[in-house]
Design an enzyme around this catalytic site. Structure first.
Site, PDB file in Angstrom:
ATOM      1  N   ASN A 147     -26.656  57.115 -40.222  1.00 54.92           N
ATOM      2  CA  ASN A 147     -26.655  57.902 -38.979  1.00 54.92           C
ATOM      3  C   ASN A 147     -25.953  57.080 -37.899  1.00 54.92           C
ATOM      4  OD1 ASN A 147     -27.288  59.307 -36.629  1.00 54.92           O
ATOM      5  ND2 ASN A 147     -29.464  58.745 -36.659  1.00 54.92           N
ATOM      6  N   LYS A 184     -25.330  57.977 -34.915  1.00 60.50           N
ATOM      7  CA  LYS A 184     -25.762  58.352 -33.554  1.00 60.50           C
ATOM      8  C   LYS A 184     -24.524  58.598 -32.684  1.00 60.50           C
ATOM      9  CE  LYS A 184     -29.855  55.655 -34.416  1.00 60.50           C
ATOM     10  NZ  LYS A 184     -31.019  54.989 -33.910  1.00 60.50           N
ATOM     11  N   HIS A 238     -35.044  63.827 -35.765  1.00 66.94           N
ATOM     12  CA  HIS A 238     -34.978  62.377 -35.545  1.00 66.94           C
ATOM     13  C   HIS A 238     -35.846  62.038 -34.327  1.00 66.94           C
ATOM     14  CE1 HIS A 238     -33.451  58.422 -34.528  1.00 66.94           C
ATOM     15  NE2 HIS A 238     -33.007  58.341 -35.772  1.00 66.94           N
ATOM     16  N   GLU A 274     -35.404  60.250 -31.869  1.00 69.69           N
ATOM     17  CA  GLU A 274     -34.688  60.296 -30.568  1.00 69.69           C
ATOM     18  C   GLU A 274     -34.573  61.731 -30.069  1.00 69.69           C
ATOM     19  OE1 GLU A 274     -31.294  58.017 -31.842  1.00 69.69           O
ATOM     20  OE2 GLU A 274     -32.585  56.272 -32.081  1.00 69.69           O
ATOM     21  N   GLU A 289     -39.655  57.369 -40.731  1.00 65.64           N
ATOM     22  CA  GLU A 289     -39.065  56.411 -39.802  1.00 65.64           C
ATOM     23  C   GLU A 289     -40.083  56.054 -38.718  1.00 65.64           C
ATOM     24  OE1 GLU A 289     -34.520  56.615 -39.889  1.00 65.64           O
ATOM     25  OE2 GLU A 289     -35.197  57.982 -38.342  1.00 65.64           O
ATOM     26  N   GLY A 294     -34.188  50.578 -34.602  1.00 70.45           N
ATOM     27  CA  GLY A 294     -33.318  49.838 -33.689  1.00 70.45           C
ATOM     28  C   GLY A 294     -33.973  48.624 -33.066  1.00 70.45           C
ATOM     29  N   SER A 349     -34.557  49.822 -39.129  1.00 71.01           N
ATOM     30  CA  SER A 349     -34.012  48.472 -39.266  1.00 71.01           C
ATOM     31  C   SER A 349     -33.772  48.056 -40.718  1.00 71.01           C
ATOM     32  CB  SER A 349     -34.909  47.455 -38.542  1.00 71.01           C
ATOM     33  OG  SER A 349     -34.968  47.768 -37.154  1.00 71.01           O
TER      34      SER A 349
HETATM   35  C1  PEP Z   1     -32.356  55.507 -37.268  1.00 76.39           C
HETATM   36  O1  PEP Z   1     -31.963  55.694 -36.144  1.00 76.39           O
HETATM   37  O2  PEP Z   1     -32.609  56.480 -37.995  1.00 76.39           O
HETATM   38  C2  PEP Z   1     -32.544  54.151 -37.707  1.00 76.39           C
HETATM   39  C3  PEP Z   1     -33.269  53.954 -38.771  1.00 76.39           C
HETATM   40  O3  PEP Z   1     -31.938  53.156 -36.960  1.00 76.39           O
HETATM   41  P1  PEP Z   1     -31.920  51.579 -37.301  1.00 76.39           P
HETATM   42  O4  PEP Z   1     -31.531  51.436 -38.745  1.00 76.39           O
HETATM   43  O5  PEP Z   1     -30.899  51.020 -36.373  1.00 76.39           O
HETATM   44  O6  PEP Z   1     -33.297  51.077 -37.050  1.00 76.39           O
END
Ligand code: PEP
Length: 254
Positions: free
Chosen positions: A9, A11, A98, A100, A170, A176, A216
């Site tokens: 992703n 973003k 997601h 966000e 997640e 992040g 992450s």
């Molecule tokens: C995400 O935004 O779905 C995500 C898992 O980001 P990151 O890998 O940067 O933690």
């Protein structure tokens, strides 16, 4: 055997030229070194889906997708994109819910259930994201939160429809932040989600469900996560922004 899926992703990152360069490198790495280990899904800003679908058309292990879509089919919804538009540009997957989107755009489980329907109506695959905040985990309410997200977002679907759904666990506190859930924490939640699906549907639906971990994920923690019995791939943010780091995560699945 259920499908293993590594999705990246992006973003709201990368110019058009940067995105094309990344996927040109990535597709060669995935082709040469790791072909066949997992389905790779590139989820760029929606503007690039068409070009990237064309660029990767000859790679059977690479698909593209969108980060969001409208619950509406078409009409006067300025700024929105529909599942049919994603499909017409070659996209096969759409991320729904997601964290966000839930946090910054006020997307609720009820709304997301409608988006899931819109994706399935086009015979595409939703990647439905669920995950608890740090406060919810520390307050030990995470299983309840996850149960509500999964049931309100998905449990109106038939068993047949569930076969097209991917779930991404997640934990919001791991996105992040550089903090990954331990393999044990992730496996515990994945098994919990699979069991919810088994109770609602049946063992076959639960066994066939792909449940990705996201938060992450990097090349150096991916192999351990992927070795857990209920972790079927990853939804990757930051590490998907470079071809090498993303390809190394794909390699960890091999
Ligand atoms: C995400 O935004 O779905 C995500 C898992 O980001 P990151 O890998 O940067 O933690």
């Amino acid at each position: 055997m259920r499908k293993k899926i590594i999705a990246g992703n992006w973003k709201m990152n990368k110019s058009y030229d940067e995105g094309m360069a990344l996927v040109s490198e990535l597709s060669n790495m995935v082709k040469d070194e790791y072909h066949g280990s997992a389905q790779v899904v590139i989820i760029p800003p929606a503007l690039y889906i068409n070009a990237l679908s064309r660029m990767t058309a000859d790679f059977s292990n690479i698909s593209t997708g969108a980060q969001n879509c409208s619950n509406h089919v078409s009409g006067a919804y300025t700024g929105e994109i529909s599942a049919a538009m994603v499909k017409s540009c070659g996209g096969k997957y759409i991320i729904i819910g997601h964290s966000e989107r839930r946090q910054y755009f006020g997307e609720t489980n009820d709304w997301l259930a409608k988006k899931i329907d819109a994706v399935l109506a086009e015979n595409l695959n939703p990647i439905y994201c669920v995950g608890e905040t740090l406060e919810e985990r520390e307050g030990n309410t995470h299983f309840e939160v996850l149960k509500t997200q999964v049931s309100e977002g998905l449990f109106h679907l038939s068993a047949e429809q569930m076969a097209s759904v991917v779930i991404a666990y997640e934990p919001v506190w791991a996105i992040g932040t550089g903090k990954t859930a331990s393999t044990q924490q992730a496996q515990e939640v994945h098994a919990f989600i699979r069991n919810l699906v088994k109770e609602k549907y049946n063992e076959t639906v639960a066994d066939n469900l792909t449940i990705q971990y996201g938060g992450s994920v990097k090349a150096d923690n991916a192999a351990e996560l992927f070795a857990a019995p209920d972790i079927d791939g990853a939804l990757v943010g930051g590490a998907a922004l470079q071809s090498r780091s993303f390809a190394d995560i794909v390699k960890a699945m091999a």
